[in-house]
Design a protein around this motif. Structure first.
Motif, short mmCIF file in Angstrom:
data_model
loop_
_atom_site.label_atom_id
_atom_site.label_comp_id
_atom_site.label_asym_id
_atom_site.label_seq_id
_atom_site.Cartn_x
_atom_site.Cartn_y
_atom_site.Cartn_z
N ARG A 268 36.16 44.69 36.47
CA ARG A 268 37.62 44.53 36.47
C ARG A 268 38.25 45.17 37.71
NH1 ARG A 268 35.47 45.16 31.66
NH2 ARG A 268 35.85 43.56 30.09
N LEU A 269 37.69 46.28 38.15
CA LEU A 269 38.17 46.90 39.38
C LEU A 269 37.91 46.00 40.58
CD1 LEU A 269 37.15 50.67 39.03
CD2 LEU A 269 39.46 49.73 39.09
N ILE A 270 36.73 45.40 40.60
CA ILE A 270 36.38 44.50 41.70
C ILE A 270 37.29 43.27 41.68
CG2 ILE A 270 34.58 43.03 42.67
CD1 ILE A 270 34.08 46.01 43.06
N ASP A 271 37.56 42.73 40.50
CA ASP A 271 38.46 41.58 40.39
C ASP A 271 39.86 41.93 40.88
OD1 ASP A 271 36.48 39.97 39.39
OD2 ASP A 271 37.06 40.21 37.28
N ALA A 272 40.31 43.15 40.55
CA ALA A 272 41.64 43.59 41.00
C ALA A 272 41.67 43.73 42.51
CB ALA A 272 41.99 44.91 40.33
N LEU A 273 40.59 44.28 43.08
CA LEU A 273 40.51 44.43 44.53
C LEU A 273 40.52 43.06 45.21
CD1 LEU A 273 39.96 46.14 47.09
CD2 LEU A 273 37.51 45.91 46.59
N ARG A 274 39.73 42.16 44.68
CA ARG A 274 39.67 40.80 45.26
C ARG A 274 41.03 40.12 45.21
NH1 ARG A 274 36.13 35.90 42.61
NH2 ARG A 274 36.27 34.41 44.35
#
Length: 311
Positions: free
Chosen positions: A283-289
């Motif tokens: 979820r953190l990676i999705d938010a960053l993307r």
């Protein structure tokens, strides 16, 4: 057996040095050594061969460390799931980014990301591509922002955008009189390059087929890790350099006059967010993307990847 002990053995495996591993874990070297010894006594095996310098894991130790990494991954995944169910996005996000992207892409999104996700601690480091991929595999970082395709086993790539490669030409150079540039127009003895180790240098060499041409000439004797330095050298001397499209966003009109586009098909570099295939913090990676994609100029979003220059 504790999570702390598992973290210590994975750190020692990564650094192969007790002091460095202890510094990474923010503990004293005796503390780390004692906890690893306790784990070995509990398991009844020797995990590390301390007679070697640097220390190396034993055959059984390799299997234990592999399992420890999997357990720690699942632990992080559980914490992330719990925070998600609570409706919050928290944690630490460690990002590696290549130097030819960092000064141009980071300012576009990092402040907005920090404001939107105030409970997420973001740690960003500039790294070369090789260091980013190694750090991902070792678990030292969570994500990398770099140029792809890498086609490396264990690395998952999420393409963000395609960035044009542009010529930056001195007024003293013959190419200044042209509206568009062909790769074969570029005199390799007039070309200012980044130092070895930068993927953007490799792309320029592939674009201009420099490996097939003479590298004689004083300009090949000067190398730097900064695109801005190369641009300044062109400003003050005869010559040409290649710059990424993002580097032109804040250029004054005087410098924009020195930009020359390549003829179609326009060469581009593919910029991606990369992670381990079995990564956590999804979820953190999705938010960053999402934050990166929202920050990229519309023109760059519309670029096509029909002529990606290999690294």
């Amino acid at each position: 057996m504790t999570f702390i002990q598992l973290e210590y053995i994975t750190a020692l495996d990564a650094f192969r040095h007790f002091t460095l591993a202890a510094d990474h874990c923010h503990v004293t070297q005796p503390t780390l050594s004692m906890q690893i010894q306790k784990l070995e006594e509990e398991l009844g095996i020797i995990i590390f061969d301390r007679s070697k310098q640097p220390v190396i894991p034993t055959a059984m130790g390799i299997e234990v460390i592999t399992q420890a990494k999997n357990i720690l991954i699942q632990k992080d995944a559980l914490h992330e799931l719990i925070e998600y169910k609570k409706g919050t996005l928290t944690g630490e996000l460690r990002i590696g980014i290549i130097p030819t992207l960092a000064p141009y892409l980071l300012p576009l999104f990092i402040q907005q990301f920090a404001l939107k996700y105030a409970k997420v601690k973001v740690i960003v480091s500039e790294m070369t591509t090789d260091i980013i991929t190694h750090s991902l595999k070792e678990g030292a970082i969570d994500a990398g922002i770099l140029v792809t395709p890498l086609q490396q086993k264990g690395i998952k790539e999420y393409v963000l955008f395609y960035e044009e490669m542009l010529a930056y030409v001195s007024k003293k150079n013959a190419l200044y009189q042209k509206h568009y540039v062909l790769a074969q127009d570029i005199d390799p003895n007039k070309l200012w390059l980044l130092e070895e180790g930068h993927c953007f240098r490799s792309q320029i060499e592939n674009l201009c087929e420099l490996r097939k041409q003479s590298r004689a000439g004083s300009h090949f004797d000067y190398e730097t890790g900064s695109i801005e330095t190369l641009r300044r050298m062109v400003d003050l001397n005869d010559g040409i350099t290649i710059i990424p499209e993002l580097a032109t966003l804040d250029m004054p009109a005087k410098q924009l006059q020195l930009i020359r586009k390549f003829k179609n098909p326009v060469p581009v570099r593919e910029v991606s967010l990369v992670v381990q295939r079995d990564f956590v913090k999804k979820r953190l990676i999705d938010a960053l993307r999402g934050s990166i994609l929202a920050s990229v100029p519309e023109k760059i979003k519309k670029n096509k990847g029909s002529n990606i220059i290999a690294i």
